[in-house]
Design a protein around this motif. Structure first.
Motif, PDB file in Angstrom:
ATOM      1  N   LYS A  59       0.728  -1.342   0.012  1.00 58.34           N
ATOM      2  CA  LYS A  59       0.102  -0.001  -0.036  1.00 58.34           C
ATOM      3  C   LYS A  59       0.840   1.087  -0.058  1.00 58.34           C
ATOM      4  CE  LYS A  59      -3.935  -0.196   2.516  1.00 58.34           C
ATOM      5  NZ  LYS A  59      -4.748  -0.144   3.662  1.00 58.34           N
ATOM      6  N   LYS A  63      -1.565   3.775  -3.310  1.00 62.11           N
ATOM      7  CA  LYS A  63      -2.427   3.946  -2.296  1.00 62.11           C
ATOM      8  C   LYS A  63      -3.887   3.556  -2.554  1.00 62.11           C
ATOM      9  CE  LYS A  63       0.193   6.458   0.214  1.00 62.11           C
ATOM     10  NZ  LYS A  63       1.225   5.736   0.760  1.00 62.11           N
ATOM     11  N   HIS A  64      -4.320   3.147  -3.806  1.00 63.70           N
ATOM     12  CA  HIS A  64      -5.521   2.916  -4.409  1.00 63.70           C
ATOM     13  C   HIS A  64      -5.585   1.280  -4.790  1.00 63.70           C
ATOM     14  CE1 HIS A  64      -5.513   7.321  -5.315  1.00 63.70           C
ATOM     15  NE2 HIS A  64      -6.778   7.067  -4.681  1.00 63.70           N
ATOM     16  N   ALA A  65      -6.635   0.580  -4.171  1.00 61.62           N
ATOM     17  CA  ALA A  65      -6.825  -1.021  -4.342  1.00 61.62           C
ATOM     18  C   ALA A  65      -6.702  -1.207  -5.796  1.00 61.62           C
ATOM     19  CB  ALA A  65      -7.929  -1.332  -3.662  1.00 61.62           C
ATOM     20  N   VAL A  66      -7.482  -0.229  -6.488  1.00 58.19           N
ATOM     21  CA  VAL A  66      -7.395  -0.811  -8.024  1.00 58.19           C
ATOM     22  C   VAL A  66      -6.012  -0.747  -8.697  1.00 58.19           C
ATOM     23  CG1 VAL A  66      -9.605  -0.062  -8.849  1.00 58.19           C
ATOM     24  CG2 VAL A  66      -8.134   1.614  -8.471  1.00 58.19           C
ATOM     25  N   ASP A  67      -5.067   0.014  -8.303  1.00 59.40           N
ATOM     26  CA  ASP A  67      -3.783   0.044  -8.778  1.00 59.40           C
ATOM     27  C   ASP A  67      -3.040  -1.173  -8.212  1.00 59.40           C
ATOM     28  OD1 ASP A  67      -3.767   2.503 -10.053  1.00 59.40           O
ATOM     29  OD2 ASP A  67      -3.612   3.530  -8.463  1.00 59.40           O
ATOM     30  N   ARG A  68      -3.108  -1.510  -7.047  1.00 63.49           N
ATOM     31  CA  ARG A  68      -2.437  -2.598  -6.419  1.00 63.49           C
ATOM     32  C   ARG A  68      -3.007  -4.129  -7.031  1.00 63.49           C
ATOM     33  NH1 ARG A  68      -3.554   0.169  -1.862  1.00 63.49           N
ATOM     34  NH2 ARG A  68      -5.248  -1.189  -1.282  1.00 63.49           N
TER      35      ARG A  68
END
Length: 128
Positions: A59, A63-68
Motif C-alpha cells: 500500500k 494507495k488505491h486498491a485498483v492500482d494494487r
C-alpha cells in the motif's frame, strides 16, 4: 497442450507456510527490478502442488486498491504463462514456496513485467 491455469491450490495463503517463508533463515531472495522473489524449498506433503505462489503489492507504493490489484493481476498472469519453468525444475519430493513482491511505485507495461518475472523464474530454476 492445454492452456496453463493458476488454481486456488497453487496460491500460497496458509499463514503457517507464509511465516515459514518470511521468518525462516533458510529462505532465499533475488530481484529483477521491479519484482523481488523470496523463495524456499521444503519437503512436499502428498497432496500439495509442486509450487505455491504469493503475490504482494504494498500500500506504500499504490494507495488505491485498483492500482494494487492491476499490478497483482499482471504479475499473476506473467507467472501463469511461464510457471512450467519452475514446475519442471522442482524435484518430485519437494515443494517450492515463492513470494513475488512489487518494489516500484509506478506502473509498468505487462510485457516488461513478464520479462522480469521470467528472468526470476529462470534464475530460481537454475538454483534448484
Amino acid at each position: 497442450m492445454e492452456a496453463p491455469t493458476l488454481s486456488k491450490r497453487e496460491r500460497l495463503f496458509s499463514r503457517k507456510l507464509i511465516e515459514t517463508l518470511f521468518s525462516g533463515g533458510s529462505s532465499q531472495s533475488m530481484a529483477a527490478f521491479p519484482v523481488r522473489a523470496v523463495y524456499i524449498i521444503k519437503e512436499r506433503a502428498h497432496e500439495e502442488p509442486p509450487v505455491q505462489l504469493l503475490v504482494s503489492v504494498s500500500k506504500r507504493h499504490f494507495k488505491h486498491a485498483v492500482d494494487r490489484n492491476r499490478v497483482k493481476r499482471q504479475i499473476r498472469e506473467a507467472y501463469r504463462q511461464n510457471k512450467q519453468i519452475l514446475t519442471n525444475a522442482v524435484p518430485e519430493s519437494h515443494q517450492l514456496l515463492i513470494a513475488l513482491i512489487w518494489l516500484a511505485a509506478e506502473h509498468y507495461p505487462s510485457c516488461e513485467i513478464e520479462k522480469r518475472v521470467v528472468r526470476l523464474l529462470q534464475r530460481i530454476a537454475e538454483k534448484l
